[in-house]
Scaffold this active site. Structure first.
Site, PDB file in Angstrom:
ATOM      1  N   TYR A 147      12.656   4.873 -44.865  1.00 35.43           N
ATOM      2  CA  TYR A 147      13.029   4.857 -43.443  1.00 35.43           C
ATOM      3  C   TYR A 147      12.373   3.740 -42.640  1.00 35.43           C
ATOM      4  O   TYR A 147      12.602   3.636 -41.436  1.00 35.43           O
ATOM      5  CB  TYR A 147      12.705   6.215 -42.808  1.00 35.43           C
ATOM      6  CG  TYR A 147      13.472   7.349 -43.431  1.00 35.43           C
ATOM      7  CD1 TYR A 147      14.822   7.531 -43.160  1.00 35.43           C
ATOM      8  CD2 TYR A 147      12.853   8.235 -44.311  1.00 35.43           C
ATOM      9  CE1 TYR A 147      15.538   8.566 -43.745  1.00 35.43           C
ATOM     10  CE2 TYR A 147      13.557   9.273 -44.893  1.00 35.43           C
ATOM     11  CZ  TYR A 147      14.910   9.432 -44.604  1.00 35.43           C
ATOM     12  OH  TYR A 147      15.608  10.459 -45.186  1.00 35.43           O
ATOM     13  N   HIS A 168      15.982   4.824 -36.177  1.00 31.36           N
ATOM     14  CA  HIS A 168      15.375   6.115 -35.839  1.00 31.36           C
ATOM     15  C   HIS A 168      13.849   6.072 -35.914  1.00 31.36           C
ATOM     16  O   HIS A 168      13.192   7.009 -35.459  1.00 31.36           O
ATOM     17  CB  HIS A 168      15.904   7.175 -36.815  1.00 31.36           C
ATOM     18  CG  HIS A 168      16.401   8.427 -36.146  1.00 31.36           C
ATOM     19  ND1 HIS A 168      16.698   8.511 -34.796  1.00 31.36           N
ATOM     20  CD2 HIS A 168      16.657   9.669 -36.647  1.00 31.36           C
ATOM     21  CE1 HIS A 168      17.118   9.735 -34.504  1.00 31.36           C
ATOM     22  NE2 HIS A 168      17.093  10.459 -35.615  1.00 31.36           N
ATOM     23  N   TYR A 198       9.537  15.058 -40.598  1.00 28.10           N
ATOM     24  CA  TYR A 198      10.901  14.548 -40.398  1.00 28.10           C
ATOM     25  C   TYR A 198      11.306  14.818 -38.947  1.00 28.10           C
ATOM     26  O   TYR A 198      10.818  15.734 -38.292  1.00 28.10           O
ATOM     27  CB  TYR A 198      11.926  15.101 -41.402  1.00 28.10           C
ATOM     28  CG  TYR A 198      11.715  14.520 -42.781  1.00 28.10           C
ATOM     29  CD1 TYR A 198      12.244  13.276 -43.115  1.00 28.10           C
ATOM     30  CD2 TYR A 198      10.930  15.185 -43.712  1.00 28.10           C
ATOM     31  CE1 TYR A 198      12.010  12.714 -44.365  1.00 28.10           C
ATOM     32  CE2 TYR A 198      10.694  14.632 -44.968  1.00 28.10           C
ATOM     33  CZ  TYR A 198      11.242  13.388 -45.286  1.00 28.10           C
ATOM     34  OH  TYR A 198      10.994  12.825 -46.514  1.00 28.10           O
ATOM     35  N   ASN A 237      13.748  16.028 -37.075  1.00 29.19           N
ATOM     36  CA  ASN A 237      14.271  17.241 -36.446  1.00 29.19           C
ATOM     37  C   ASN A 237      13.223  18.328 -36.247  1.00 29.19           C
ATOM     38  O   ASN A 237      13.473  19.290 -35.536  1.00 29.19           O
ATOM     39  CB  ASN A 237      15.442  17.804 -37.265  1.00 29.19           C
ATOM     40  CG  ASN A 237      16.622  16.857 -37.280  1.00 29.19           C
ATOM     41  OD1 ASN A 237      16.602  15.787 -36.681  1.00 29.19           O
ATOM     42  ND2 ASN A 237      17.669  17.252 -37.970  1.00 29.19           N
ATOM     43  N   ASP A 257      13.574   6.438 -30.198  1.00 26.70           N
ATOM     44  CA  ASP A 257      14.731   5.554 -30.115  1.00 26.70           C
ATOM     45  C   ASP A 257      15.752   6.171 -29.159  1.00 26.70           C
ATOM     46  O   ASP A 257      15.736   7.372 -28.903  1.00 26.70           O
ATOM     47  CB  ASP A 257      15.356   5.384 -31.504  1.00 26.70           C
ATOM     48  CG  ASP A 257      15.851   6.701 -32.085  1.00 26.70           C
ATOM     49  OD1 ASP A 257      17.077   6.860 -32.212  1.00 26.70           O
ATOM     50  OD2 ASP A 257      15.030   7.577 -32.403  1.00 26.70           O
ATOM     51  N   ASN A 284      17.487  14.845 -31.497  1.00 28.63           N
ATOM     52  CA  ASN A 284      16.984  16.064 -32.141  1.00 28.63           C
ATOM     53  C   ASN A 284      15.463  16.151 -32.177  1.00 28.63           C
ATOM     54  O   ASN A 284      14.902  17.244 -32.125  1.00 28.63           O
ATOM     55  CB  ASN A 284      17.555  16.192 -33.557  1.00 28.63           C
ATOM     56  CG  ASN A 284      19.029  16.557 -33.528  1.00 28.63           C
ATOM     57  OD1 ASN A 284      19.498  17.203 -32.602  1.00 28.63           O
ATOM     58  ND2 ASN A 284      19.764  16.121 -34.526  1.00 28.63           N
TER      59      ASN A 284
END
Length: 197
Positions: free
Chosen positions: A24, A29, A74, A76, A101, A122
């Site tokens: 990532y 994100h 993560y 969420n 972001d 989220n």
């Protein structure tokens, strides 16, 4: 520059949102993580101590002792780390600064806000749920909207910055780190006046 002053107990949480792991890195994100890395680099501090479901370190930023955080949950589930740390340090929501972001802002544009809804993000939604309020400051970094209306939003935010996009984002990340320092040292109103525009 290396800070010789040792920070006292954290008075602020400064939380960058993103997803852990090399897969990532430099994705849209993960802008929040990149801003935390920028702040840490300026203080010559690695953010790698695993605590409160996040990679952390304490630093003196804008004259305030802060806990820098990159949740390892993560995106969420970011609120799990933020809620746990806020309770542990007894930090009220108005001293929990979240960097994320924002696909509704043009790439590289900043928006400093005192509070507000999750706006479909989220990570912010989960933090609001765990803090029990949306009354916490945040710095949103624009990553631009989807290139095509029918393209998948998840694919877009998990795509990497490359070429000129990456250079533009490096400048935006540096400005966002400046905005964090301004907000901590001079308050939300001053940061909004200087960096929203």
């Amino acid at each position: 520059m290396f800070s010789w002053k040792r920070p006292g107990p954290a008075e602020w949480l400064v939380v960058g949102l993103g997803n852990p792991g090399p897969k990532y890195e430099w994705t849209r994100h993960n802008v929040g993580f990149l801003v935390i890395d920028q702040l840490a680099d300026r203080e010559n501090l690695p953010v790698q101590r695993l605590k409160h479901k996040a990679l952390t370190n304490t630093a003196l930023i804008g004259g305030k002792p802060v806990l820098l955080m990159k949740p390892t949950t993560y995106m969420n589930l970011s609120g799990e780390a933020v809620g746990e740390a806020a309770r542990f340090y007894k930090i009220p929501p108005d001293r929990v600064l979240v960097i994320s972001d924002d696909v509704s802002l043009p790439q590289g544009k900043l928006r400093v806000r005192r509070s507000g809804s999750a706006g479909g993000h989220n990570g912010l939604k989960n933090i609001i749920a765990h803090l029990g309020t949306d009354q916490f400051p945040r710095i949103k970094v624009g990553v631009g909207g989807k290139p095509h209306p029918d393209s998948d939003m998840a694919d877009w935010v998990l795509s990497k910055f490359t070429g000129p996009d990456r250079q533009a984002m490096e400048a935006a990340i540096a400005r966002a780190a400046d905005a964090v320092t301004c907000l901590l040292s001079q308050g939300v109103d001053q940061a909004m006046a200087r960096y929203n525009g």
